[in-house]
Motif scaffolding. Structure first.
Motif, PDB file in Angstrom:
ATOM      1  N   UNK A  44      25.864  -2.747 -49.050  1.00 30.77           N
ATOM      2  CA  UNK A  44      24.686  -1.954 -48.679  1.00 30.77           C
ATOM      3  C   UNK A  44      24.805  -1.425 -47.259  1.00 30.77           C
ATOM      4  N   UNK A  45      25.464  -2.171 -46.412  1.00 26.94           N
ATOM      5  CA  UNK A  45      25.631  -1.741 -45.030  1.00 26.94           C
ATOM      6  C   UNK A  45      26.788  -0.756 -44.857  1.00 26.94           C
ATOM      7  N   UNK A  46      27.496  -0.471 -45.904  1.00 25.73           N
ATOM      8  CA  UNK A  46      28.580   0.505 -45.822  1.00 25.73           C
ATOM      9  C   UNK A  46      29.906  -0.054 -45.369  1.00 25.73           C
ATOM     10  N   UNK A  47      30.069  -1.384 -45.378  1.00 22.43           N
ATOM     11  CA  UNK A  47      31.357  -1.979 -45.021  1.00 22.43           C
ATOM     12  C   UNK A  47      32.327  -1.719 -46.174  1.00 22.43           C
ATOM     13  N   UNK A 800       6.766  -0.464 -28.515  1.00 17.81           N
ATOM     14  CA  UNK A 800       7.028   0.187 -29.798  1.00 17.81           C
ATOM     15  C   UNK A 800       8.422  -0.207 -30.280  1.00 17.81           C
ATOM     16  N   UNK A 801       8.568  -0.336 -31.591  1.00 20.33           N
ATOM     17  CA  UNK A 801       9.839  -0.779 -32.157  1.00 20.33           C
ATOM     18  C   UNK A 801      10.452   0.282 -33.070  1.00 20.33           C
ATOM     19  N   UNK A 802      10.376   1.536 -32.674  1.00 22.12           N
ATOM     20  CA  UNK A 802      10.940   2.605 -33.477  1.00 22.12           C
ATOM     21  C   UNK A 802      12.453   2.681 -33.273  1.00 22.12           C
ATOM     22  N   UNK A 803      13.257   2.582 -34.340  1.00 24.31           N
ATOM     23  CA  UNK A 803      14.712   2.676 -34.187  1.00 24.31           C
ATOM     24  C   UNK A 803      15.127   4.043 -33.671  1.00 24.31           C
ATOM     25  N   UNK A 804      16.192   4.066 -32.903  1.00 22.98           N
ATOM     26  CA  UNK A 804      16.691   5.314 -32.333  1.00 22.98           C
ATOM     27  C   UNK A 804      18.208   5.298 -32.414  1.00 22.98           C
ATOM     28  N   UNK A 816      25.980  -1.399 -39.812  1.00 31.70           N
ATOM     29  CA  UNK A 816      24.592  -1.356 -39.352  1.00 31.70           C
ATOM     30  C   UNK A 816      23.657  -1.465 -40.554  1.00 31.70           C
ATOM     31  N   UNK A 817      22.673  -2.325 -40.447  1.00 28.04           N
ATOM     32  CA  UNK A 817      21.701  -2.507 -41.520  1.00 28.04           C
ATOM     33  C   UNK A 817      20.855  -1.231 -41.643  1.00 28.04           C
ATOM     34  N   UNK A 818      20.811  -0.588 -42.830  1.00 23.52           N
ATOM     35  CA  UNK A 818      20.010   0.631 -42.990  1.00 23.52           C
ATOM     36  C   UNK A 818      18.551   0.435 -42.629  1.00 23.52           C
ATOM     37  N   UNK A 819      18.005  -0.755 -42.860  1.00 22.66           N
ATOM     38  CA  UNK A 819      16.615  -1.020 -42.509  1.00 22.66           C
ATOM     39  C   UNK A 819      16.410  -0.966 -40.996  1.00 22.66           C
ATOM     40  N   UNK A 820      17.436  -1.347 -40.239  1.00 21.07           N
ATOM     41  CA  UNK A 820      17.352  -1.293 -38.780  1.00 21.07           C
ATOM     42  C   UNK A 820      17.342   0.150 -38.283  1.00 21.07           C
TER      43      UNK A 820
END
Length: 828
Positions: A44-47, A800-804, A816-820
């Protein structure tokens, strides 16, 4: 100048760790933030499948939550800037903010010259952006990318973002980076280059999803970091950030900062060529390092109760570290088994550039809690390495570490690949630190703010929970910290809490009572009534509660005693000192109510002025015009007090008509009149009082009676200053009602003593909070002259915890975790 450095603040984030409280729970119970990653999750993480099916692949991680999150507004980023910035740099911005915040200070308004000494792990974030942009033929701001990703700019970014003017440098010595940073920071403070410093490191790989191990390499084929155990076979990298806020001890004591520990000695060296190879550790260098640090600290090794070791978990590294430490401790007189050996790497993995600072934070927490944590591998059933004959011991359970007259000391070792070694010795805070003075009011004003209503609601909930279980001293500490050590953000609310008594009696602000402060402070109008009689005991409550108010009233009473008849003066005096006198209805006549109103208003004004709160505009009604004349400088305080008493007599003798007016005019010729220094509206003309009018005795003498209403003046005010905040001093709300009828918003019209309400002694504190909520600036340092305590770690800012993440990496970030990448939440 003090020759010692105190640790006054700290912050840490790592696997299963969002703050120091989480960190202590993790290490004190011997738990680990290690996670195994399933093949499904790796896919799921693309590894790539060929990678995670490789027999040498180890699918474990020590993940740090919200590694991609960034509060753009809080840290001054545009989104394109943030996307070009290595997440490590962004994480470090928050970590430095938190470290200072935990000391009870706001990083944006530190009075000291503050240095910045930070280390970071090398990442490929910038290189991947450059590669993917070229592959997609997309334009790229290469200068912005360099600034955002090169380690050279990390520390200077911190200095720029927060206005810090001390030495600023990035420290890169591999796994000893953050300990070397602490050493350099202490040296800079002791040399007078700065008064305080931030020191630490960051190690965040947002693509961390396991690794390939090599035979005879430093990484564990089992994916377990188990320092000082028989099964230790290598290290595992972790993700995290750790920062210490250091301050010269005397400055920290003067500021009331929490003293978490005192740095008693530090040392840095390099093994040179006295080792098997560049990547091999050296016993001689490590031994000399520890001996030097103990010598600087003026301690024998027998004083060290905890050695927070480097603890890489490699068989050779651990063995050589124990050998070197044993030689150093024995040469300083340590006995067998009297020092506990520990390493937080077993709990959070190897944080490389942040490892040393994490070890120091763990040791400081052990000092704070009076307990040495267990060795995590032993808690899980591991077998300890053989330490017989050494000064060290290991344990599978917490060990009590009580205070003693000899003091308690911990030492922290950090050894970088390449031979740069660092050793830091820390000890207990001093006795006088624990006896710091507190001085404060019986009610504490809590200014609460956030960037938006959602985060303010969370802050209010946290404040309610914190106050509920707090002692009287801690409530004072909370109030002092919030007033002097927090930023003043745009969404605001306040609460008044009793120092003693039940927190259940507090009226916590509901969401509908939140206020949005304007960017610049609004105009402030003081409205001075002429005939609003305050509630019984209102004057006495303020007189007893606030010294500045009391001193101003006493000065006025001394003048009035010369003017008023004895029985009248006694009634005026008793309104403040002994409770209002009601004999023969005397207190309800103009002879007493007007002087009382004047003294109330001037006392309230003095209290507010002491906090830097002054009117931009003034409007008075009847006798209140004389009070306004006093506040605007037209009349001296003595002349105003006399004039009010004479006006009160005129009102009592209203049947004399024109004759009374001639006698006021004559009396006003006997005083010096000045042009107003604050714009003042005239209730007589409905327009602004001119210098000619203010200096004309006839203007004042022509008002023997009270105008029916100040309608014209209030309409002028509402028309010319529609956004002004109106505060009625004295008592009542008559002028505020007129202002509302003229168009002023109810939310911007405030009274110190509204009619019909009880008049507690904290009415002025409530007023200060009301004004602050609406954007009026308060001098909280002046407030602290009367109400101060210790600064503590309480109610951290909500970020705020908005991913960037840079757009070219959204679909090209294996590991990288897609949810992150896409999730959003609000948290501390």
């Amino acid at each position: 100048m003090s020759d010692r450095v105190a640790v006054v603040g700290m912050s840490i984030r790592a696997a299963n760790v969002r703050n120091t409280a989480d960190f202590w729970r993790l290490i004190s119970t011997g738990r680990s933030g290690r996670q195994e990653i399933s093949p499904e999750d790796l896919a799921r993480r693309g590894v790539p499948e060929r990678r995670y099916k490789n027999p040498a692949y180890v699918p474990v991680e020590f993940p740090m939550a919200d590694a991609l999150a960034c509060d753009l507004r809080a840290f001054g980023f545009t989104r394109p800037e943030a996307e070009l910035t290595d997440p490590q740099h962004r994480v470090m911005l928050e970590a430095c903010y938190r470290a200072v915040e935990s000391s009870g200070c706001f990083i944006g308004s530190l009075p000291d010259r503050v240095g910045v000494f930070l280390g970071s792990r090398t990442t490929d974030y910038g290189a991947r952006i450059e590669y993917r942009s070229a592959a997609a033929d997309r334009d790229l701001d290469t200068a912005g990318l360099a600034i955002g990703t090169d380690p050279d700019y990390m520390s200077s970014r911190i200095s720029y973002a927060y206005g810090l003017t001390g030495p600023s440098m990035t420290v890169l010595t591999a796994c000893s980076s953050s300990s070397v940073a602490v050493h350099l920071a202490c040296q800079a403070i002791l040399a007078g280059e700065c008064d305080a410093a931030l020191a630490g490191g960051v190690a965040v790989n947002v693509r961390d999803a396991g690794y390939l191990f090599a035979e005879n390499g430093i990484y564990s084929p089992r994916g377990r970091c188990e320092p000082y155990t028989a099964a230790a076979d290598g290290t595992v990298d972790g993700n995290g950030v750790a920062v210490l806020f250091l301050r010269r001890l005397d400055a920290a004591l003067a500021a009331g900062n929490p003293i978490l520990g005192v740095v008693t000695g530090t040392a840095v060296n390099n093994d040179g060529r006295e080792r098997a190879g560049f990547t091999a550790p050296g016993v001689a260098g490590q031994t000399e390092l520890i001996e030097e640090a103990l010598d600087v600290a003026e301690l024998s090794a027998s004083a060290i109760g905890l050695l927070e070791g480097h603890g890489s978990g490699t068989r050779i590294g651990d063995a050589l570290e124990i050998e070197a430490a044993t030689q150093a401790f024995r040469s300083s007189g340590a006995e067998a088994g009297e020092c506990r050996l520990h390493s937080v790497k077993a709990n959070i993995g190897n944080l490389t550039a942040a490892a040393g600072a994490a070890g120091i934070i763990g040791s400081l927490l052990a000092l704070k809690h009076g307990e040495i944590p267990p060795n995590a591998p032993l808690v899980a059933g591991g077998t300890p390495t053989d330490l017989r004959g050494t000064p060290f011991s290991l344990a599978d359970r917490p060990t009590p570490w009580p205070r003693s007259d000899r003091g308690r000391y911990a030492a922290v070792s950090s050894f970088g690949l390449g031979g740069t070694n660092a050793h830091v010795v820390i000890g207990d805070a001093e006795r006088e630190v624990r006896l710091a003075e507190r001085k404060g009011r019986s009610w504490q004003l809590l200014p609460l703010s956030a960037d938006d209503p959602e985060r303010l609601a969370a802050t209010v909930d946290a404040a309610r929970e914190t106050v509920a279980g707090a002692t009287a001293d801690t409530r004072r500490d909370i109030g002092h910290t919030l007033r002097t050590g927090r930023p003043q953000l745009t969404t605001r609310a306040t609460a008044l809490i009793p120092v003693d008594g039940s927190a259940a009696d507090v009226r916590w602000p509901a969401r509908e009572r939140f206020h949005a402060a304007p960017e610049g402070p609004p105009a402030l109008v003081f409205m001075l009534p002429g005939d609003d009689v305050p509630a019984p005991d209102a004057a006495r409550a303020l007189y007893e509660a606030e010294p500045v108010f009391r001193a101003t009233v006493d000065d006025g009473l001394a003048v009035m005693e010369e003017v008023l008849a004895p029985e009248t003066f006694a009634a005026v005096r008793d309104a403040f000192r002994h409770g209002a006198s009601r004999q023969d209805g005397l207190a309800d006549t103009p002879l007493t109510t007007r002087p009382v109103l004047h003294l109330l208003a001037t006392g309230q004004h003095a209290f507010l002025a002491d906090l830097g709160i002054g009117p931009d505009l003034l409007v008075g009604h009847g006798v209140g015009e004389l009070t306004a004349a006093r506040l605007s400088g037209v009349l001296s305080s003595e002349d105003a007090a006399r004039a009010v008493c004479r006006r009160a007599q005129t009102l009592a003798d209203a049947h004399e008509g024109a004759e009374a007016a001639v006698r006021f005019t004559r009396q006003m010729r006997e005083v010096r009149l000045h042009a107003p220094t604050t714009p003042t509206l005239s209730s007589a003309t409905g327009t602004w009082l001119t210098a000619e009018e203010a200096c004309d005795p006839g203007y004042w003498g022509a008002q023997p009676g009270e105008p029916a209403a100040p309608d014209d003046a209030v309409r002028t005010l509402a028309a010319e200053h529609p956004g002004a905040v109106c505060l009625q001093l004295g008592g009542g709300t008559s002028l505020l009602r007129a202002a509302r009828l003229a168009g002023a918003a109810e939310d911007t019209t405030l009274a110190v003593l509204p009619e019909g309400e009880a008049a507690p002694g904290h009415s002025l504190l409530r007023t200060v909070g009301d004004l602050w909520e609406r954007g009026i600036r308060i001098d909280w340092d002046a407030y602290a002259e009367r109400d101060h305590a210790r600064r503590i770690d309480t109610l951290p800012r909500e970020f705020d915890r908005t991913p960037c993440l840079h757009p070219v990496l959204q679909d090209h970030g294996p590991g990288t975790d897609p949810a992150e990448r896409t999730g959003k939440q609000v948290g501390r």
